[in-house]
Scaffold this active site. Structure first.
Site, short mmCIF file in Angstrom:
data_model
loop_
_atom_site.label_atom_id
_atom_site.label_comp_id
_atom_site.label_asym_id
_atom_site.label_seq_id
_atom_site.Cartn_x
_atom_site.Cartn_y
_atom_site.Cartn_z
N GLU A 275 -39.79 11.67 -0.94
CA GLU A 275 -39.24 12.56 0.07
C GLU A 275 -37.92 13.13 -0.64
O GLU A 275 -36.89 12.65 -0.55
CB GLU A 275 -38.74 12.01 1.29
CG GLU A 275 -40.06 11.37 2.04
CD GLU A 275 -40.96 12.50 2.61
OE1 GLU A 275 -40.64 13.73 2.80
OE2 GLU A 275 -42.06 12.13 2.99
N CYS A 309 -32.40 18.27 3.65
CA CYS A 309 -33.49 18.74 3.02
C CYS A 309 -33.89 20.01 3.12
O CYS A 309 -34.64 20.70 2.54
CB CYS A 309 -34.46 17.37 2.77
SG CYS A 309 -35.00 16.97 4.29
P1 NAD Z 1 -29.38 10.87 -4.30
O1 NAD Z 1 -30.69 11.35 -5.07
O2 NAD Z 1 -27.89 11.08 -5.03
O3 NAD Z 1 -29.42 9.43 -3.46
C1 NAD Z 1 -30.60 8.94 -2.82
C2 NAD Z 1 -30.36 7.73 -2.88
O4 NAD Z 1 -31.12 7.20 -4.33
C3 NAD Z 1 -29.22 6.78 -2.62
O5 NAD Z 1 -29.29 5.66 -2.05
C4 NAD Z 1 -28.88 6.29 -4.46
O6 NAD Z 1 -28.13 5.42 -4.52
C5 NAD Z 1 -30.29 5.97 -4.77
N1 NAD Z 1 -30.56 5.97 -6.35
C6 NAD Z 1 -29.81 6.82 -7.15
N2 NAD Z 1 -30.11 6.40 -8.30
C7 NAD Z 1 -31.06 5.22 -8.16
C8 NAD Z 1 -31.89 4.49 -9.14
N3 NAD Z 1 -31.85 4.60 -10.45
N4 NAD Z 1 -32.79 3.60 -8.67
C9 NAD Z 1 -33.05 3.65 -7.17
N5 NAD Z 1 -32.20 4.08 -6.22
C10 NAD Z 1 -31.23 5.12 -6.75
O7 NAD Z 1 -29.50 11.91 -2.89
P2 NAD Z 1 -28.34 12.23 -1.81
O8 NAD Z 1 -27.14 13.03 -2.58
O9 NAD Z 1 -27.89 10.85 -1.25
O10 NAD Z 1 -29.07 13.17 -0.98
C11 NAD Z 1 -29.35 14.53 -0.81
C12 NAD Z 1 -30.86 14.72 -1.86
O11 NAD Z 1 -31.90 14.18 -0.83
C13 NAD Z 1 -31.08 16.11 -1.42
O12 NAD Z 1 -31.67 16.50 -2.41
C14 NAD Z 1 -32.00 16.12 -0.24
O13 NAD Z 1 -32.76 17.56 -0.20
C15 NAD Z 1 -32.82 14.85 -0.43
N6 NAD Z 1 -33.02 14.62 0.78
C16 NAD Z 1 -34.75 14.87 1.06
C17 NAD Z 1 -35.27 14.46 2.36
C18 NAD Z 1 -36.64 14.36 2.37
O14 NAD Z 1 -36.95 14.10 3.45
N7 NAD Z 1 -37.40 15.51 1.58
C19 NAD Z 1 -34.30 13.90 3.32
C20 NAD Z 1 -33.12 14.05 2.92
C21 NAD Z 1 -32.55 13.99 1.88
#
Ligand code: NAD
Length: 522
Positions: A275, A309
């Site tokens: 997602e 998102c």
């Molecule tokens: P992010 O990608 O920075 O982090 C998301 C999660 O991934 C965090 O828990 C982070 O610690 C973890 N993470 C980072 N590197 C990792 C790795 N190597 N292995 C495993 N986990 C890891 O995102 P963010 O800034 O927290 O959120 C914003 C983003 O999320 C935007 O792009 C938004 O569109 C997206 N988002 C999508 C949805 C959806 O349903 N499509 C919903 C909410 C947010």
């Protein structure tokens, strides 16, 4: 480890301290739960974006604690999968009721830690309650098919079994709802979850897990079915991706994260639900009701400070109504009350941290250099009403549809406005970005509406007519195509991703006919 870059004020305000205490959060809280609480890794500080104050610190997971948490969740699976699904649903029903009882406090914590306005904080907890209700009903409907067999005296059927431990990686902007979408469904499907929340919102995760723990203990259920691992993505998160005892990883976050998850989990033939980022457009056609369009765009573009998102990031408006709609939006933007999200009349709170403010400024500068014109706002806000450095004025910018920055998801309230002449052109622009999450068309022309929803219409996972891109209901499957990742969560038949499908055939005859009419042997 991701950290908020706010200037730290090292003590929470007294009201915040009382709230944290009521939710079981101490000044330094353990960040690992696997049936018991622990955490001996580096300290993680959680600051409120609302004023830059420190809320609390968390002891993160070490590699050994991460390993133990997955082992315990895996052990819990051996028992949980044998519990009849309606009984699993009963646990989730009680969890939903516990959330109802804690709604006000948990919502306020979402507001404090993620900076969502209080109405949206409450909406987030309501979403958790709603998915629990949905999952309870589902717990009596995990049904398969009976399929006509081509062989005499044979019965063929499809059944669904629990899959195993589900790793849930969640983003900061829905700090608890996204976990609940996964955990409630996984629980009724017979799967424990191990949750790695965003390092920007660890406290909401601890508070939620404490509620889940209480409900499990009251029912004599191993609370390791709702495990928690707080720690850096690159260490704790990455271990989860590589762990073969975790057959499904549900990851919510940026498309960059999704690529990493798909690659790592795919290499070990694990499953993923991805997602990821969106770049959602609203098309406004000449026949549209502008009152509806204006309200939907305002909520879509400014709500959650542009950090959903599904946030509306592109407005594709017909040239005949462009000036009227832009003028209406400028007037509406001027009336948005920006400030402390805990105040009831605030419509827009802060961005999550000062890095997000810098990202927004950089995107606007890039757009300006590429010829975009700022129509309204975009500047950081300072002064006593805006402590902590995370407040901005939402921006409206006229931009060409094909600018690289317009095709990029900047997680901030920037709405790019572009003007179209014919509907096919608008549709092509809507679909030309790499992301494919949510889309909306405002029109009273049935041909346009049906074309938008047709096979050659919107290429997004969500397509709406006369309502905005944001604010999906839990009853539908949620997710999007292309760089949004292709996953589906929440309603409809999204539960199937959390189960193992088995085709089973029974021969109740005395012969052994082979399929396809094959004769083998003499
Ligand atoms: P992010 O990608 O920075 O982090 C998301 C999660 O991934 C965090 O828990 C982070 O610690 C973890 N993470 C980072 N590197 C990792 C790795 N190597 N292995 C495993 N986990 C890891 O995102 P963010 O800034 O927290 O959120 C914003 C983003 O999320 C935007 O792009 C938004 O569109 C997206 N988002 C999508 C949805 C959806 O349903 N499509 C919903 C909410 C947010």
């Amino acid at each position: 480890m991701a950290k908020k870059s706010n200037p730290a004020t090292r003590r929470p305000a007294s009201a915040a301290a009382a709230l944290l205490k009521s939710l079981g959060i101490t000044a330094v809280s353990p960040g690992v739960f696997d049936g018991e609480w622990s955490g001996s890794g580096p300290l993680l500080s959680s600051f409120s974006p609302n004023d830059g104050r420190l809320l609390a610190e968390v002891r993160t997971a070490t590699p050994a604690e991460s390993e133990r948490a997955v082992a315990r969740a895996h052990a819990a699976f051996q028992t949980w999968r044998n519990v009849p699904a309606p009984q699993r649903g009963e646990l989730v029903r009680q969890f939903g009721n516990a959330l109802r009882a804690a709604k006000r406090e948990l919502a306020m914590l979402v507001t404090l830690e993620a900076g969502k306005i209080i109405a949206e904080g409450q909406g987030e907890v309501q979403e958790m309650i709603d998915i629990c209700d949905f999952a309870v009903g589902l717990s009596r409907q995990l049904y398969g098919l009976t399929i006509a067999s081509e062989r005499p005296d044979h019965r063929m059927m499809e059944q669904w079994h629990p899959l195993g431990v589900v790793g849930v990686i969640s983003a900061f902007n829905f700090p608890v709802a996204v976990w609940a979408w996964n955990a409630a469904l996984a629980a009724v499907c017979g799967d424990p979850t191990v949750w790695k929340p965003s390092s920007l919102t660890p406290l909401t995760a601890i508070a939620t897990t404490r509620i889940a723990e209480r409900v499990c203990r009251a029912n004599g259920v191993d609370p390791a079915i709702f495990s928690l691992l707080i720690g850096a993505g690159a260490t704790v998160g990455d271990r989860l991706l590589q762990d073969r005892r975790v057959p499904l990883i549900s990851a919510t976050g940026s498309s960059q994260l999704g690529g990493r998850v798909a690659e790592t989990v795919g290499r070990r033939f694990g499953r993923t639900i991805l997602e990821l980022g969106g770049n959602n457009a609203v098309i406004v056609a000449p026949s549209a009701c502008l009152d509806l369009a204006e309200r939907a765009i305002l909520f879509g573009a400014v709500g959650t400070a542009g950090q959903r998102c599904t946030t509306t990031r592109r407005l594709i408006v017909h040239e005949s109504i462009r000036d009227t709609l832009v003028q209406r939006l400028v007037t509406a933007y001027q009336q948005v009350n920006i400030g402390d999200p805990a105040r009831p009349r605030t419509l827009m709170g802060p961005l999550i941290n000062t890095d997000a403010v810098l990202d927004m400024q950089a995107a606007l500068a890039a757009a300006g250099q590429a010829g975009a014109e700022i129509l309204y706002g975009g500047e950081p806000l300072t002064g006593p009403k805006y402590p902590g450095g995370c407040y901005v004025r939402p921006a409206l910018a006229a931009a060409r549809h094909d600018l690289p920055i317009v095709h990029t998801e900047t997680f901030a309230p920037i709405l790019y406005v572009m003007t179209y002449r014919d509907f096919d052109e608008a549709l092509a622009w809507q679909n030309e970005v790499p992301q494919g999450l949510s889309s909306a068309l405002f029109t009273n022309n049935v041909r346009e509406a049906e074309l938008f929803l047709s096979a050659r219409g919107s290429d997004c996972g969500i397509a709406n007519i006369n309502l905005g891109t944001s604010g999906a209901e839990i009853g539908g499957a949620f997710g999007g195509e292309k760089e949004t990742g292709g996953g589906r969560e929440s309603g409809s038949d999204a539960w199937k991703a959390y189960m193992r499908r088995q085709t089973a055939t029974v021969n109740y005859g005395a012969r052994l006919p082979l399929s396809q009419g094959i004769h083998f042997g003499t």
